[in-house]
Design an enzyme around this catalytic site. Structure first.
Site, PDB file in Angstrom:
ATOM      1  CG  ASP A 136     -78.145  44.443  55.930  1.00  0.00           C
ATOM      2  OD1 ASP A 136     -78.060  44.797  55.256  1.00  0.00           O
ATOM      3  OD2 ASP A 136     -77.131  43.475  56.801  1.00  0.00           O
TER       4      ASP A 136
ATOM      5  CG  ASN B 265     -77.326  48.193  51.237  1.00  0.00           C
ATOM      6  OD1 ASN B 265     -76.158  48.062  50.199  1.00  0.00           O
ATOM      7  ND2 ASN B 265     -76.730  47.036  51.861  1.00  0.00           N
TER       8      ASN B 265
ATOM      9  CG  HIS C 290     -76.459  41.418  53.266  1.00  0.00           C
ATOM     10  ND1 HIS C 290     -75.204  42.419  53.920  1.00  0.00           N
ATOM     11  CD2 HIS C 290     -76.497  40.210  53.741  1.00  0.00           C
ATOM     12  CE1 HIS C 290     -75.281  41.823  54.288  1.00  0.00           C
ATOM     13  NE2 HIS C 290     -75.837  40.006  54.298  1.00  0.00           N
TER      14      HIS C 290
ATOM     15  CB  SER D 261     -79.999  39.958  49.257  1.00  0.00           C
ATOM     16  OG  SER D 261     -80.258  37.606  49.518  1.00  0.00           O
TER      17      SER D 261
ATOM     18  CD  GLU E  80     -85.115  43.942  62.123  1.00  0.00           C
ATOM     19  OE1 GLU E  80     -84.391  44.136  62.716  1.00  0.00           O
ATOM     20  OE2 GLU E  80     -85.912  45.361  61.875  1.00  0.00           O
TER      21      GLU E  80
END
Length: 326
Positions: free
Chosen positions: A152, A114, A116, A143, A150
């Site tokens: 990020d 992912n 972010h 990032s 959990e």
């Protein structure tokens, strides 16, 4: 390093919910000849996600399943079925506005990335640019990280820093960070999916496992990095790390079998996983191939321990057996 001709492109799927600008950056990067990945699916929880049309125009299969009227588990199951059908190896989230269930994430552990909009571990969650400005930060950014249950919190793989200007607003900062994201994400994905062919990365993983075994240490053997158990003076080798040794196309860890018959049976039954290494093969060492997709690292660890046990002093194996009972 491994011969690039042996590499094949990793199969990557992308989940989106909106315009898909990061998806487009990933897609067009994948079309370059040197890209180590290809996009095999773009999927969304929204039928009106503009990124779907971009993907379709480039001949990439698309899939839509609305989350409305479905439980999280039901929706994830439908999306996962599409991933499996596309033979996906890695899932990349690009503006996907749904939180994946813990069970889904665990099934795809280590294979979901992912991006972010902050310099993690700062500012997990929402409103990241407003928070950075309010804190007086000199830089914001983005990032790329591995997705874990959990939010990020997974390993950060790469970051891009963007200066916070005087008079900056969350909107103006977001616009500039988006440019940085489009440079960052394709590079980070390419680097991550290439790790299975990177000798340095593979050696580090093998070394960590081998040296975790009691009284193990490293020492070169016949030009190969290797691992021994016992003292520096009288220790015995239980594993060798081989990178294209004697012209082999493989990056591998060499481990001890029960003998030449077992070695040959393994190679015949599973040629995609095992090979008979030059020089070492005659003594019953089998090559466990590492530069291939889908390596089961638990399987590698099991072989390292079995090989270690075959030469370790009885006092060490007994201690390990006792420890395993608790």
């Amino acid at each position: 390093m491994a011969d690039k001709a042996l590499r094949r492109k990793a199969k990557v799927a992308i989940f989106i919910s909106g315009t898909g600008t990061n998806m487009a950056a990933l897609l067009y990067a994948s079309l370059l000849d040197a890209s180590p990945y290809e996009i095999v699916l773009v999927a969304s929880n929204r039928e009106d996600a503009a990124g779907l049309e971009i993907a379709s125009a480039e001949g990439v299969p698309t899939f839509v399943h609305s989350h409305k009227g479905h439980s999280r588990a039901e929706h994830d199951a439908a999306m996962e079925k599409a991933l499996v059908s596309a033979e996906t190896e890695y899932l990349v989230l690009a503006g996907y506005m749904r939180i994946l269930s813990d069970d889904f994430v665990r099934r795809w552990e280590g294979r979901i990335l992912n991006i972010h909009p902050s310099l993690l571990p700062k500012y997990k969650g929402l409103d990241t640019f407003a928070r950075a400005i309010a804190a007086g930060d000199s830089h914001a950014g983005a990032s790329v990280h591995i997705v874990t249950p959990e939010l990020d919190a997974g390993e950060v793989l790469a970051q891009a820093r963007v200066a916070v200007r005087s008079g900056e607003t969350p909107e103006t900062l977001a616009d500039r960070v988006k440019y940085a994201e489009h440079q960052l994400y394709p590079r980070a994905v390419a680097d991550y999916v290439s790790r299975s062919y990177d000798a340095g990365y593979l050696y580090d993983r093998v070394s960590e496992m081998a040296l975790a075994l009691p009284e193990s240490h490293s020492r070169d053997s016949h030009g190969l990095p290797a691992f021994r158990v016992g003292t520096e003076k009288s220790g015995k080798f239980f594993a060798h790390f081989s990178e294209n040794h004697h012209g082999s196309e493989h990056i591998a860890v060499l481990v001890k079998t029960g003998g030449i018959d077992e070695l040959l049976n393994l190679v015949e039954a599973h040629p995609e996983t095992y090979f008979k290494p030059a020089y070492y093969g005659a003594s019953g060492w089998v090559g466990l191939i590492l530069n291939r997709p889908g390596v089961d690292w638990d399987h590698v660890a099991d072989w390292l321990e079995r090989s270690w046990r075959s030469v370790a002093p009885a006092r060490l194996t007994k201690l390990r057996d006792a420890a395993d009972m608790f």
